[in-house]
Design an enzyme around this catalytic site. Structure first.
Site, mmCIF file in Angstrom:
data_model
loop_
_atom_site.group_PDB
_atom_site.id
_atom_site.type_symbol
_atom_site.label_atom_id
_atom_site.label_comp_id
_atom_site.label_asym_id
_atom_site.label_seq_id
_atom_site.Cartn_x
_atom_site.Cartn_y
_atom_site.Cartn_z
ATOM 1 N N ASP A 1 -3.645 -17.348 8.000
ATOM 2 C CA ASP A 1 -3.358 -17.960 6.698
ATOM 3 C C ASP A 1 -3.028 -19.443 6.782
ATOM 4 O OD1 ASP A 1 -3.653 -15.468 5.568
ATOM 5 O OD2 ASP A 1 -1.692 -15.419 4.590
ATOM 6 N N GLY B 1 -0.744 -17.506 -5.911
ATOM 7 C CA GLY B 1 -1.355 -17.970 -4.668
ATOM 8 C C GLY B 1 -0.317 -18.198 -3.589
ATOM 9 N N ILE C 1 -2.740 -9.796 -5.654
ATOM 10 C CA ILE C 1 -1.336 -9.365 -5.551
ATOM 11 C C ILE C 1 -0.782 -9.014 -6.930
ATOM 12 C CG2 ILE C 1 0.999 -10.117 -4.885
ATOM 13 C CD1 ILE C 1 -0.371 -11.788 -2.646
ATOM 14 N N LYS D 1 0.833 -1.214 0.000
ATOM 15 C CA LYS D 1 0.000 0.000 0.000
ATOM 16 C C LYS D 1 0.866 1.262 0.000
ATOM 17 C CE LYS D 1 -2.516 -2.771 -0.374
ATOM 18 N NZ LYS D 1 -2.466 -4.231 -0.299
ATOM 19 N N ALA E 1 -5.545 -10.347 6.138
ATOM 20 C CA ALA E 1 -5.034 -9.940 7.445
ATOM 21 C C ALA E 1 -6.175 -9.772 8.450
ATOM 22 C CB ALA E 1 -4.256 -8.638 7.302
ATOM 23 N N HIS F 1 -23.440 15.178 2.498
ATOM 24 C CA HIS F 1 -23.321 15.665 1.119
ATOM 25 C C HIS F 1 -22.296 16.802 1.059
ATOM 26 C CE1 HIS F 1 -24.381 16.751 -2.968
ATOM 27 N NE2 HIS F 1 -24.367 18.023 -2.550
ATOM 28 N N GLY G 1 -0.362 -14.580 -13.013
ATOM 29 C CA GLY G 1 -1.398 -14.558 -11.990
ATOM 30 C C GLY G 1 -2.049 -13.193 -11.882
ATOM 31 N N ALA G 2 -3.349 -13.113 -12.288
ATOM 32 C CA ALA G 2 -4.069 -11.835 -12.222
ATOM 33 C C ALA G 2 -4.977 -11.797 -11.001
ATOM 34 C CB ALA G 2 -4.880 -11.618 -13.501
ATOM 35 N N SER H 1 2.746 -14.645 -9.078
ATOM 36 C CA SER H 1 1.778 -14.455 -7.974
ATOM 37 C C SER H 1 0.602 -15.384 -8.235
ATOM 38 C CB SER H 1 1.336 -12.995 -7.899
ATOM 39 O OG SER H 1 0.839 -12.560 -9.144
HETATM 40 C C1 LIG Z 1 1.848 -8.548 -1.449
HETATM 41 C C2 LIG Z 1 0.761 -8.871 -0.478
HETATM 42 C C3 LIG Z 1 -0.211 -7.939 -0.226
HETATM 43 C C4 LIG Z 1 -1.226 -8.222 0.670
HETATM 44 N N1 LIG Z 1 -2.170 -7.266 0.891
HETATM 45 C C5 LIG Z 1 -3.169 -7.525 1.755
HETATM 46 C C6 LIG Z 1 -4.140 -6.525 2.037
HETATM 47 O O1 LIG Z 1 -4.084 -5.416 1.494
HETATM 48 N N2 LIG Z 1 -5.120 -6.822 2.915
HETATM 49 C C7 LIG Z 1 -5.204 -8.052 3.528
HETATM 50 O O2 LIG Z 1 -6.127 -8.271 4.310
HETATM 51 N N3 LIG Z 1 -4.294 -9.005 3.288
HETATM 52 C C8 LIG Z 1 -3.276 -8.769 2.427
HETATM 53 N N4 LIG Z 1 -2.339 -9.732 2.212
HETATM 54 C C9 LIG Z 1 -2.456 -11.018 2.929
HETATM 55 C C10 LIG Z 1 -1.957 -10.885 4.377
HETATM 56 O O3 LIG Z 1 -0.617 -10.458 4.348
HETATM 57 C C11 LIG Z 1 -2.075 -12.219 5.103
HETATM 58 O O4 LIG Z 1 -3.404 -12.681 5.007
HETATM 59 C C12 LIG Z 1 -1.716 -12.050 6.567
HETATM 60 O O5 LIG Z 1 -0.397 -11.593 6.713
HETATM 61 C C13 LIG Z 1 -1.877 -13.375 7.324
HETATM 62 O O6 LIG Z 1 -1.570 -13.164 8.656
HETATM 63 P P1 LIG Z 1 -1.043 -14.335 9.609
HETATM 64 O O7 LIG Z 1 -0.925 -13.723 10.964
HETATM 65 O O8 LIG Z 1 -1.885 -15.531 9.446
HETATM 66 O O9 LIG Z 1 0.393 -14.745 9.050
HETATM 67 P P2 LIG Z 1 1.723 -13.927 8.574
HETATM 68 O O10 LIG Z 1 1.433 -12.477 8.406
HETATM 69 O O11 LIG Z 1 2.220 -14.676 7.428
HETATM 70 O O12 LIG Z 1 2.677 -14.072 9.822
HETATM 71 C C14 LIG Z 1 3.206 -15.294 10.231
HETATM 72 C C15 LIG Z 1 4.430 -15.036 11.078
HETATM 73 O O13 LIG Z 1 4.826 -16.253 11.713
HETATM 74 C C16 LIG Z 1 6.251 -16.360 11.671
HETATM 75 N N5 LIG Z 1 6.605 -17.782 11.803
HETATM 76 C C17 LIG Z 1 6.314 -18.798 10.957
HETATM 77 N N6 LIG Z 1 6.758 -19.973 11.454
HETATM 78 C C18 LIG Z 1 7.354 -19.690 12.637
HETATM 79 C C19 LIG Z 1 7.991 -20.478 13.645
HETATM 80 N N7 LIG Z 1 8.082 -21.808 13.540
HETATM 81 N N8 LIG Z 1 8.492 -19.844 14.712
HETATM 82 C C20 LIG Z 1 8.389 -18.497 14.867
HETATM 83 N N9 LIG Z 1 7.779 -17.707 13.953
HETATM 84 C C21 LIG Z 1 7.262 -18.295 12.866
HETATM 85 C C22 LIG Z 1 6.605 -15.750 10.325
HETATM 86 O O14 LIG Z 1 7.960 -15.364 10.294
HETATM 87 C C23 LIG Z 1 5.643 -14.559 10.294
HETATM 88 O O15 LIG Z 1 6.215 -13.448 10.921
HETATM 89 C C24 LIG Z 1 -1.278 -9.472 1.335
HETATM 90 C C25 LIG Z 1 -0.287 -10.415 1.104
HETATM 91 C C26 LIG Z 1 0.717 -10.125 0.215
HETATM 92 C C27 LIG Z 1 1.788 -11.154 -0.008
#
Ligand SMILES: Cc1cc2nc3c(=O)[nH]c(=O)nc-3n(C[C@H](O)[C@H](O)[C@H](O)COP(=O)(O)OP(=O)(O)OC[C@H]3O[C@@H](n4cnc5c(N)ncnc54)[C@H](O)[C@@H]3O)c2cc1C
Length: 474
Positions: free
Chosen positions: A321, A280, A194, A58, A329, A453, A190-191, A278
């Site tokens: 995720d 998935g 991302i 962003k 997020a 408005h 990938g469209a 990109s």
């Molecule tokens: C380019 C891009 C743009 C995006 N834009 C958006 C958006 O605009 N809006 C939106 O809602 N979503 C967006 N997303 C998706 C969003 O980033 C994810 O859905 C979100 O980050 C998932 O959150 P999470 O907490 O499940 O995992 P993550 O954010 O992936 O965090 C997981 C964390 O766990 C840590 N970890 C993993 N295994 C271990 C371990 N064994 N020990 C210690 N630490 C560990 C990793 O290092 C990481 O820091 C985007 C993704 C990408 C790639």
């Protein structure tokens, strides 16, 4: 050495860090373990979202949009810009600064809420009804004992088997956010969200962008009327998008050559300077030690959970995720809060029907609930009303009149079933629709609410009025 906690969270992405804060607010002794480090080796909590996802994308979308506006959007406002220059290094440095501010913000929140943070990789050693033993490295190995464990280890970019990421020529979202020079020719496979966001950034900065998509329809899961409008706008902006393609080979040399078959089965070739893949994301359970403790994964590698995020192991939960559901997020955050509250004996609920989706392109695309196509397929009778931003006074004043707002309501009860917005600030406008659907509002309810408005939000009201064929300004 071992330390005992009521709650241990693995992962400090939006799911994990929010879960940890909520657990601490509820009075639990809480630890959060996250392995992400900056290039300098300092902690970088925030996960994919903060470090290489939502936030940096962003930041670059905003900077590149300013650049595009200065180039050809300001003239009609009577503002002339001469000698427009791109300082990409500074733009990327600003993005890094925004990321660092978010990393620091999370560290501050941990401190404020008394969450113990460990910047290390967590490995499950033992899981029993009495709790979990989690190793977090060190010599001698440090162990955390958790009465409750929340796994929020997120996801990684899915690689194309015939084109593994090297982050120099073949880029994941990580490399795509840090290209040091604007590539003349940029290919994207990938469209999806991302691909489109990254394509928009680099197109605005001057790249010739070609996006190859395997699915036959562009944005096939999005409401059809909105997907058609999006394709029209992106094509106007110079994004070349081909759907229904099949990638045959990717060859690296001075440039990257992609051999593919187009929708008509003709053999084609795309030669680009950089290729973003990109296609998935895959759940991340690497290094977690899932098998050692018998943590069940499904056939695609996601941690298996029930509707309330319980895994097959007692006292072990998983969110975000790394489990089923949309990879967003805010979905991860809602699950994190809900799990912390369940551990405290509360009864929260995450409503998957009202999770908003946003694509932060220009125009922005946002939706919540059902599309017309999904309702037709389900045989559900509905009424739909649309209102174009071209008829909205604020959009005209802004000079951004692309797109429309659409409200879809049940034909019999008038309950709002879906809202689809493509146009200026759609990402903000969708919040009203989410709220309406969460409270099970009718389109009549939205139509009767007084909207300021001139504001873009009047388009949602007008679309609600249009459900009953009584829009006032169109
Ligand atoms: C380019 C891009 C743009 C995006 N834009 C958006 C958006 O605009 N809006 C939106 O809602 N979503 C967006 N997303 C998706 C969003 O980033 C994810 O859905 C979100 O980050 C998932 O959150 P999470 O907490 O499940 O995992 P993550 O954010 O992936 O965090 C997981 C964390 O766990 C840590 N970890 C993993 N295994 C271990 C371990 N064994 N020990 C210690 N630490 C560990 C990793 O290092 C990481 O820091 C985007 C993704 C990408 C790639």
């Amino acid at each position: 050495m071992s330390k005992n906690f009521d709650v241990v969270v693995i992962g400090a992405g939006p799911g994990g860090y929010v879960a940890a804060i909520r657990a601490a607010q509820l009075g639990f002794s809480t630890a959060c373990v996250d392995s992400w480090k900056t290039a300098k080796g300092t902690p970088a909590p925030g996960g994919t979202c903060t470090n290489i996802g939502c936030i940096p994308s962003k930041a670059l979308l905003q900077s590149s949009e300013f650049f595009a506006h200065a180039g050809h959007g300001f003239a009609e406002h009577g503002i002339g810009v001469q000698g427009l220059q791109l300082d990409l290094a500074r733009m990327l440095a600003r993005k890094e600064k925004v990321v660092a501010q978010n990393n620091d913000g999370i560290l501050y929140l941990f401190k404020k809420n008394k969450v113990s943070f460990f910047n290390a990789t967590a490995t499950l050693r033992e899981a029993s009804a009495d709790g979990c033993r989690i190793a977090i490295g060190g010599a001698p190995e440090e162990t955390l004992i958790a009465r409750n464990l929340i796994i929020a280890t997120g996801s990684d970019a899915r690689a194309l088997p015939l084109a593994p990421f090297d982050e120099k020529q073949i880029l994941s979202n990580d490399g795509a956010l840090s290209i040091p020079e604007v590539p003349k020719r940029l290919g994207i496979i990938g469209a999806g969200v991302i691909g489109l966001e990254m394509g928009s950034v680099w197109r605005r900065l001057g790249s010739e962008v070609t996006i190859l998509e395997a699915l036959p329809a562009f944005l096939g899961t999005v409401d059809g009327q909105m997907a058609r409008e999006a394709q029209k706008q992106f094509t106007k902006q110079g994004l070349k998008i081909e759907t229904g393609v099949s990638i045959k080979a990717v060859t690296k040399g001075a440039a990257v050559t992609v051999d593919y078959q187009d929708a008509g089965a003709a053999a084609k070739q795309l030669v680009v300077d950089k290729l973003i893949v990109s296609i998935g994301r895959v759940p991340n359970t690497e290094g977690l030690g899932a098998a050692a403790v018998g943590l069940a994964l499904d056939e695609r590698g996601f941690i298996t959970v029930d509707d309330e995020c319980r895994t097959n192991l007692p006292g072990v939960w998983a969110i975000g995720d790394v489990v089923r559901g949309p990879m967003l997020a805010h979905k991860a955050e809602e699950e994190g809060v809900a799990v912390a509250e369940r551990i405290a004996g509360q009864h929260p609920h995450v409503n998957f029907n009202t999770i908003p989706w946003v694509i932060y392109t220009s125009p922005e695309i946002a939706w919540v609930g059902q599309s017309e196509e999904a309702l037709k397929a389900a045989g559900r009778a509905y009424r739909a009303g649309s209102f174009p931003f071209a008829a909205n006074g604020r959009a005209r004043a802004l000079g951004d009149t692309t797109g429309f707002a659409k409200v879809i309501a049940d034909a019999a009860t008038d309950e709002v079933l879906g809202v689809h917005i493509i146009g200026p600030s759609a990402s903000e406008l969708i919040a009203e629709a989410v709220m309406a659907m969460e409270f099970r509002a009718s389109s009549e309810d939205i139509a009767r609410i007084c909207h300021a408005h001139p504001s873009l939000s009047e388009s949602t009201k007008e679309a609600a009025l249009a459900v009953d064929k009584r829009a006032l300004n169109f």
